[in-house]
Design an enzyme around this catalytic site. Structure first.
Site, mmCIF file in Angstrom:
data_model
loop_
_atom_site.group_PDB
_atom_site.id
_atom_site.type_symbol
_atom_site.label_atom_id
_atom_site.label_comp_id
_atom_site.label_asym_id
_atom_site.label_seq_id
_atom_site.Cartn_x
_atom_site.Cartn_y
_atom_site.Cartn_z
ATOM 1 C CG ASN A 1 -0.493 0.896 2.445
ATOM 2 O OD1 ASN A 1 -0.515 2.065 2.532
ATOM 3 N ND2 ASN A 1 0.188 -0.002 3.180
ATOM 4 N N GLY B 1 -0.433 7.025 1.966
ATOM 5 C CA GLY B 1 0.245 8.129 2.012
ATOM 6 C C GLY B 1 -0.344 8.849 3.243
ATOM 7 C CG ASN C 1 3.803 6.453 10.988
ATOM 8 O OD1 ASN C 1 4.841 5.491 10.747
ATOM 9 N ND2 ASN C 1 2.967 6.421 9.993
ATOM 10 C CB CYS D 1 4.840 6.103 7.040
ATOM 11 S SG CYS D 1 3.937 5.696 5.724
ATOM 12 C CG ASN E 1 5.232 1.381 9.586
ATOM 13 O OD1 ASN E 1 4.028 1.169 8.771
ATOM 14 N ND2 ASN E 1 4.968 2.648 10.342
ATOM 15 C CB THR F 1 -3.006 -6.940 6.226
ATOM 16 O OG1 THR F 1 -1.941 -5.689 6.183
ATOM 17 C CG2 THR F 1 -3.162 -7.408 4.806
HETATM 18 C C1 LIG Z 1 -3.456 0.208 4.316
HETATM 19 C C2 LIG Z 1 -2.536 0.303 5.377
HETATM 20 C C3 LIG Z 1 -2.420 1.728 5.975
HETATM 21 C C4 LIG Z 1 -1.542 1.971 6.973
HETATM 22 N N1 LIG Z 1 -1.468 2.890 7.734
HETATM 23 C C5 LIG Z 1 -0.826 3.188 8.737
HETATM 24 C C6 LIG Z 1 -0.815 4.407 9.588
HETATM 25 O O1 LIG Z 1 -1.387 5.321 9.098
HETATM 26 N N2 LIG Z 1 0.198 4.554 10.527
HETATM 27 C C7 LIG Z 1 0.993 3.656 10.730
HETATM 28 O O2 LIG Z 1 1.703 3.800 11.635
HETATM 29 N N3 LIG Z 1 1.094 2.539 10.136
HETATM 30 C C8 LIG Z 1 -0.013 2.110 9.193
HETATM 31 N N4 LIG Z 1 0.210 1.083 8.454
HETATM 32 C C9 LIG Z 1 1.035 -0.050 9.061
HETATM 33 C C10 LIG Z 1 0.149 -0.980 10.051
HETATM 34 O O3 LIG Z 1 -0.066 -0.481 11.171
HETATM 35 C C11 LIG Z 1 1.145 -2.227 10.387
HETATM 36 O O4 LIG Z 1 2.349 -1.940 11.081
HETATM 37 C C12 LIG Z 1 1.592 -2.979 9.316
HETATM 38 O O5 LIG Z 1 0.551 -3.013 8.150
HETATM 39 C C13 LIG Z 1 2.206 -4.497 9.613
HETATM 40 O O6 LIG Z 1 0.970 -5.429 10.312
HETATM 41 P P1 LIG Z 1 0.248 -6.221 9.339
HETATM 42 O O7 LIG Z 1 0.910 -7.032 8.660
HETATM 43 O O8 LIG Z 1 -0.844 -6.891 10.339
HETATM 44 O O9 LIG Z 1 -0.849 -5.319 8.440
HETATM 45 C C14 LIG Z 1 -0.920 0.801 7.696
HETATM 46 C C15 LIG Z 1 -0.814 -0.433 6.905
HETATM 47 C C16 LIG Z 1 -1.635 -0.756 5.711
HETATM 48 C C17 LIG Z 1 -1.892 -1.892 5.258
#
Ligand SMILES: Cc1cc2nc3c(=O)[nH]c(=O)nc-3n(C[C@H](O)[C@H](O)[C@H](O)COP(=O)(O)O)c2cc1C
Length: 303
Positions: free
Chosen positions: A69, A72, A127, A130, A192, A266
């Site tokens: 993803n 942003g 965060n 990112c 992250n 996810t």
């Molecule tokens: C669509 C999407 C948006 C995300 N937005 C943020 C965010 O705004 N701030 C942040 O710290 N992490 C963000 N993340 C990271 C997630 O919080 C997480 O750290 C990362 O996806 C790993 O976990 P997962 O594999 O269970 O998704 C985002 C992840 C995804 C997939």
């Protein structure tokens, strides 16, 4: 039934399960699926000082092993978040972990100050990791000096518990854990997403408009587990672990290597009930294995 309450850096969670920032909106979006107050906390999408449109579309791509993803960090800005989104979580009585970002240490501090004393806000997750925004984000989180500068600035701006979120694309997370502690963090979270790319071979173009994005989902779980295990070796503060949790076993892996709480990300896109399914599965597994309290399982890895 196993006792599930944990303390994440001053946040009393009735169980160790929260949502991963950016995968659960601001909580209300999932209200139709389950009562979000069943979770130990709800972690919301990243909030900055002012509204932010995020990146152009397309900003998602399904890839083997997960999701790429480049949202942003789209968001309404801190004032709109406080007015429109926070009251729902406060009314539900579920601790809100507010994910904060900015393009300078001052902006992180400004957002932190705005959230101070607002009903429902239990903790700030910073965060600094990112991969999808040019300024800020990972550029803070991959250098110890800039990372510590952000944590110090936020520490000076708020009395709320703070939890920097660590980047996975560093050789060793341990210096970041130490720096976080020295700068006054109450907890750390990791990981992250990992920087990645997908291309459309026929069109000979990147799939994401941003060209690159962040990889999440089951494929990153082993990477996350290694980072969390190493972080736990030096952490004096609790750890919130995330990365590819698809089921209760993945979540318990993180507790076993030393995490206090876990965030489901996810997986929620595939199954909106994933956070509760993970929680119930953890309770069952601990019961079946005679573990009376989830805190007894933390760091129980045999080496
Ligand atoms: C669509 C999407 C948006 C995300 N937005 C943020 C965010 O705004 N701030 C942040 O710290 N992490 C963000 N993340 C990271 C997630 O919080 C997480 O750290 C990362 O996806 C790993 O976990 P997962 O594999 O269970 O998704 C985002 C992840 C995804 C997939």
């Amino acid at each position: 039934m196993a006792r599930m309450a944990v303390n994440l850096g001053g946040v009393a969670m009735k169980n160790p399960v929260t949502t991963a920032s950016g995968t659960f909106g601001y909580g209300r979006e999932y209200d139709a699926f389950f009562d979000v107050s069943r979770l130990g906390a709800v972690t919301v999408k990243g909030v900055r000082a002012r509204p932010w449109p995020g990146n152009p579309l397309p900003r998602h791509a399904e890839v083997p092993g997960g999701l790429l993803n480049a949202i942003g960090l789209q968001g309404p800005g801190v004032e709109a978040f406080i007015a429109d989104d926070l009251p729902f979580l406060a009314a539900r009585g579920v601790p809100a972990i507010v994910n904060v970002w900015g393009t300078s240490a001052e902006e992180y501090a400004q957002v932190a100050a705005a959230l101070e004393g607002k009903p429902g806000v239990a903790m700030l997750e910073l965060n600094v990791s990112c991969p999808n925004v040019k300024e800020g984000g990972a550029s803070f989180g991959t250098r110890v000096e800039t990372f510590a500068e952000v944590v110090r600035a936020v520490r000076a701006a708020t009395t709320l518990p703070i939890m920097p979120k660590l980047a996975p694309n560093v050789p060793d997370v341990r210096p970041f854990v130490r720096a976080a502690q020295e700068a006054g963090a109450d907890a750390v979270s990791l990981i992250n997403t990992l920087p990645g790319m997908a291309v459309d071979l026929e069109a000979r173009r990147p799939i994401l408009a941003n060209r690159t994005g962040g990889l999440s989902g089951p494929g990153i779980h082993p990477i996350a587990l290694k980072h969390v295990w190493e972080a736990a070796q030096v952490a004096e503060v609790p750890i919130l672990a995330m990365g590819g949790i698809m089921d209760a076993k993945d979540a318990l892996d993180f507790i076993l290597v030393g995490a206090t709480a876990v965030a489901v990300g996810t997986a929620t896109f595939l199954d909106p009930l994933a956070p509760v399914r993970v929680l119930e599965g953890m309770e069952r597994w601990l019961d079946d294995h005679g573990v009376a309290d989830v805190n007894d399982f933390r760091g129980a890895l045999r080496l």
